[in-house]
Design a protein around this motif. Structure first.
Motif, PDB file in Angstrom:
ATOM      1  N   VAL A 105       1.279  12.533  -4.128  1.00  0.00           N
ATOM      2  CA  VAL A 105       2.443  13.294  -4.574  1.00  0.00           C
ATOM      3  C   VAL A 105       2.307  13.628  -6.052  1.00  0.00           C
ATOM      4  O   VAL A 105       1.821  12.815  -6.844  1.00  0.00           O
ATOM      5  CB  VAL A 105       3.743  12.493  -4.320  1.00  0.00           C
ATOM      6  N   ARG A 106       2.747  14.820  -6.418  1.00  0.00           N
ATOM      7  CA  ARG A 106       2.732  15.216  -7.830  1.00  0.00           C
ATOM      8  C   ARG A 106       3.511  14.216  -8.672  1.00  0.00           C
ATOM      9  O   ARG A 106       4.566  13.742  -8.250  1.00  0.00           O
ATOM     10  CB  ARG A 106       3.351  16.609  -7.992  1.00  0.00           C
ATOM     11  N   PRO A 107       3.027  13.900  -9.884  1.00  0.00           N
ATOM     12  CA  PRO A 107       3.686  12.877 -10.707  1.00  0.00           C
ATOM     13  C   PRO A 107       5.172  13.119 -10.919  1.00  0.00           C
ATOM     14  O   PRO A 107       5.962  12.189 -10.869  1.00  0.00           O
ATOM     15  CB  PRO A 107       2.914  12.954 -12.028  1.00  0.00           C
ATOM     16  N   GLU A 108       5.556  14.379 -11.135  1.00  0.00           N
ATOM     17  CA  GLU A 108       6.968  14.650 -11.397  1.00  0.00           C
ATOM     18  C   GLU A 108       7.834  14.615 -10.142  1.00  0.00           C
ATOM     19  O   GLU A 108       9.062  14.746 -10.221  1.00  0.00           O
ATOM     20  CB  GLU A 108       7.134  16.011 -12.095  1.00  0.00           C
ATOM     21  N   LYS A 109       7.225  14.409  -8.957  1.00  0.00           N
ATOM     22  CA  LYS A 109       7.974  14.342  -7.711  1.00  0.00           C
ATOM     23  C   LYS A 109       7.904  12.957  -7.066  1.00  0.00           C
ATOM     24  O   LYS A 109       8.325  12.782  -5.920  1.00  0.00           O
ATOM     25  CB  LYS A 109       7.428  15.383  -6.716  1.00  0.00           C
ATOM     26  N   ILE A 110       7.365  11.994  -7.789  1.00  0.00           N
ATOM     27  CA  ILE A 110       7.212  10.654  -7.226  1.00  0.00           C
ATOM     28  C   ILE A 110       8.559  10.022  -6.897  1.00  0.00           C
ATOM     29  O   ILE A 110       8.706   9.314  -5.906  1.00  0.00           O
ATOM     30  CB  ILE A 110       6.409   9.760  -8.198  1.00  0.00           C
ATOM     31  N   GLY A 111       9.575  10.292  -7.722  1.00  0.00           N
ATOM     32  CA  GLY A 111      10.872   9.653  -7.534  1.00  0.00           C
ATOM     33  C   GLY A 111      11.472   9.905  -6.163  1.00  0.00           C
ATOM     34  O   GLY A 111      11.909   8.972  -5.483  1.00  0.00           O
TER      35      GLY A 111
ATOM     36  N   CYS B 132       0.801  -1.227   0.000  1.00  0.00           N
ATOM     37  CA  CYS B 132       0.000   0.000   0.000  1.00  0.00           C
ATOM     38  C   CYS B 132       0.834   1.278   0.000  1.00  0.00           C
ATOM     39  O   CYS B 132       0.373   2.320  -0.477  1.00  0.00           O
ATOM     40  CB  CYS B 132      -0.947   0.005   1.197  1.00  0.00           C
ATOM     41  N   GLY B 133       2.055   1.235   0.533  1.00  0.00           N
ATOM     42  CA  GLY B 133       2.877   2.436   0.612  1.00  0.00           C
ATOM     43  C   GLY B 133       3.066   3.131  -0.727  1.00  0.00           C
ATOM     44  O   GLY B 133       2.790   4.340  -0.841  1.00  0.00           O
ATOM     45  N   PRO B 134       3.525   2.432  -1.775  1.00  0.00           N
ATOM     46  CA  PRO B 134       3.702   3.093  -3.071  1.00  0.00           C
ATOM     47  C   PRO B 134       2.404   3.626  -3.662  1.00  0.00           C
ATOM     48  O   PRO B 134       2.407   4.625  -4.384  1.00  0.00           O
ATOM     49  CB  PRO B 134       4.289   1.980  -3.946  1.00  0.00           C
ATOM     50  N   ILE B 135       1.284   2.972  -3.367  1.00  0.00           N
ATOM     51  CA  ILE B 135      -0.005   3.454  -3.875  1.00  0.00           C
ATOM     52  C   ILE B 135      -0.329   4.803  -3.245  1.00  0.00           C
ATOM     53  O   ILE B 135      -0.773   5.738  -3.921  1.00  0.00           O
ATOM     54  CB  ILE B 135      -1.123   2.441  -3.565  1.00  0.00           C
ATOM     55  N   VAL B 136      -0.090   4.934  -1.944  1.00  0.00           N
ATOM     56  CA  VAL B 136      -0.334   6.206  -1.257  1.00  0.00           C
ATOM     57  C   VAL B 136       0.566   7.294  -1.829  1.00  0.00           C
ATOM     58  O   VAL B 136       0.137   8.439  -2.019  1.00  0.00           O
ATOM     59  CB  VAL B 136      -0.111   6.051   0.257  1.00  0.00           C
ATOM     60  N   VAL B 137       1.820   6.954  -2.124  1.00  0.00           N
ATOM     61  CA  VAL B 137       2.725   7.936  -2.731  1.00  0.00           C
ATOM     62  C   VAL B 137       2.152   8.429  -4.052  1.00  0.00           C
ATOM     63  O   VAL B 137       2.099   9.641  -4.315  1.00  0.00           O
ATOM     64  CB  VAL B 137       4.129   7.330  -2.949  1.00  0.00           C
ATOM     65  N   ARG B 138       1.687   7.518  -4.895  1.00  0.00           N
ATOM     66  CA  ARG B 138       1.143   7.909  -6.198  1.00  0.00           C
ATOM     67  C   ARG B 138      -0.101   8.772  -6.044  1.00  0.00           C
ATOM     68  O   ARG B 138      -0.364   9.651  -6.865  1.00  0.00           O
ATOM     69  CB  ARG B 138       0.806   6.669  -7.028  1.00  0.00           C
TER      70      ARG B 138
END
Length: 471
Positions: free
Chosen positions: A161-167, A152-158
């Motif tokens: 967070v703005r797409p260009e700041k996901i990294g 679930c962690g990466p899903i919450v990030v997506r």
């Protein structure tokens, strides 16, 4: 007249609220948007989720440093005691796919909070366990919590967070295992000496409970994403799309790395997707069988094979060659410690360059050779391998998450696809444990052969990622 000015379209055709959602800016200064529908600061999101990941990772790694004491307390031999860690790998394989479905049905943030709660329940179960079977079963419960959390962690990030700041956000989140394992290695023996077995289990459970509260309070998922997860239209939406997400804002508000053409067309038309994410048929997941995704999975599985080959067997190999147990343990965990620097750094570089693949290939390229050196060297080359694996190889932790978000950009598939990714991770870790043990032989002394095979696998994984069409 004042109200009319509030809702009157501006020259560019968007209201103030819509622009706030798309820009991710708002009154609170951390990207929440005026109505709590925008993005949050990527470092803030990454750090909050990192706390939750570390809390559950500490529960996972509280066992190794006090294994001998636990064996005595629960009358376990070495073979039975090994299941206290191996059960986590099996839990990943079994629970990963259902975790993605649960995230789609109830929401990723809610499931992260639930995962921390499950970890607490598992710890209490272990604390009250009358014997070894029950104690091992409690570790399975804790392992299930870890799998749900990492799904679930990466899903919450997506979503947040703005797409260009996901990294950069993925880079911060991605070090949860490194920080958690290190913290557990330092705290568990000290707590055990001071308060015994019950003190360790209770203290780590409290940390997980506090992490659940932090995630629940600090993370705010955009309204459109909450509605998507629930399989409903956002409140006040016309035609199934919330007013603030109409005209292309849907993908933006949900933190999709890239909106699919179909999703953009639906958003522009003011209509909702034909099926809610929680009700998608299996045929909707056919994109996960594409050539590029499969190549990516091969590289990701090999990355985990190399990682577990180092964490599981390097200490034993070095001790057989005369290394002190403490020093041998440091050698195996030092690359993980260095990932605290390399993973966020690679994430920031990815955001700046707008590319993930070159960094991902570079990190995978060094994993196999570094594993070979750690298996076969005891001098200067050993420390070179430690440094290169930590500063380059471990930088790929967040890159795998960010790259996968680009390969599967449809927000409707985010939850289910993460379940598949965690399944691949568990499979790779399982092979890194059991396959490598077979390569080392019954005496664990076939270091050259095992190291050469793992190096070959690492290079094959590099080729697989190089062939993957990934930005």
């Amino acid at each position: 007249m004042g109200e009319m000015r509030m809702t009157e379209p501006k020259p560019n055709g968007r209201t103030e609220a819509e622009r706030a959602v798309r820009s991710g800016s708002g009154r609170d200064g951390i990207g929440q948007g005026e109505a709590g529908t925008g993005y949050q600061n990527p470092l803030f999101v990454g750090m909050v989720l990192l706390v939750a990941g570390v809390a559950v990772a500490m529960i996972q790694y509280k066992v190794p440093t006090i294994m001998t004491a636990l064996m005595a307390q629960f009358s376990m031999d070495a073979q039975l005691a090994s299941w206290l860690m191996s059960i986590f790998t099996l839990a990943s394989i079994v629970v990963a796919l259902p975790s993605g479905m649960l995230a789609a049905r109830f929401g990723a943030k809610k499931m992260m909070v639930v995962a921390c709660g499950i970890a607490v329940v598992g710890s209490v179960f272990g604390l009250l366990a009358p014997g070894a079977p029950e104690f091992i079963a409690s570790r399975a419960v804790e392992g299930a919590a870890l799998t749900v959390l990492t799904t679930c962690g990466p899903i919450v990030v997506r979503q947040c967070v703005r797409p260009e700041k996901i990294g950069i956000a993925m880079g911060v989140w991605g070090i949860w295992g490194c920080v958690g394992s290190t913290a557990a290695a330092l705290l568990a023996p000290t707590l055990f000496e001071a308060a015994g077995f019950s003190g360790v289990w209770a203290a780590f459970a409290v940390v997980a409970a506090l992490a659940a509260v932090l995630v629940a309070v600090a993370i705010r998922v955009p309204r459109a994403c909450v509605s998507e997860s629930a399989g409903e239209a956002a409140p006040g939406a016309a035609g199934g799309v919330a007013p603030e997400t109409a005209g292309g804002g849907e993908a933006a508000a949900c933190g999709a790395a890239v909106a699919t053409p179909d999703a953009r067309a639906r958003a522009s038309a003011g209509t909702a997707p034909s099926a809610a994410p929680s009700r998608l048929p299996l045929s909707a997941y056919r994109p996960l069988l594409r050539r590029d995704v499969l190549l990516f999975f091969v590289g990701f599985a090999v990355f985990n094979i190399c990682l577990l080959a180092v964490l599981s067997y390097v200490p034993t190999i070095l001790q057989m060659q005369g290394f002190d147990p403490t020093l041998s343990g440091f050698v195996s965990t030092a690359p993980m410690l260095l990932s605290v620097v390399s993973s966020p750094l690679f994430g920031g570089m990815s955001d700046r360059l707008g590319r993930t693949k070159p960094l991902l290939v570079a990190s995978m390229l060094v994993m196999g050779p570094c594993t070979f050196l750690l298996y076969t060297q005891t001098g200067a080359l050993l420390w070179v391998a430690v440094a290169v694996m930590g500063l380059v190889g471990m930088g790929g932790i967040g890159m795998f998450l960010a790259g996968y978000a680009k390969l599967v950009p449809d927000p409707a598939l985010a939850a289910g696809s993460m379940g598949v990714m965690i399944f691949v991770q568990g499979l790779g870790q399982f092979l890194g444990s059991y396959l490598v043990q077979m390569l080392l032989g019954p005496q664990l002394d076939q270091w050259l052969f095992a190291g050469a095979v793992v190096m070959a696998l690492g290079l094959a994984g590099t080729v697989s990622l190089a062939l993957c069409r990934l930005r």
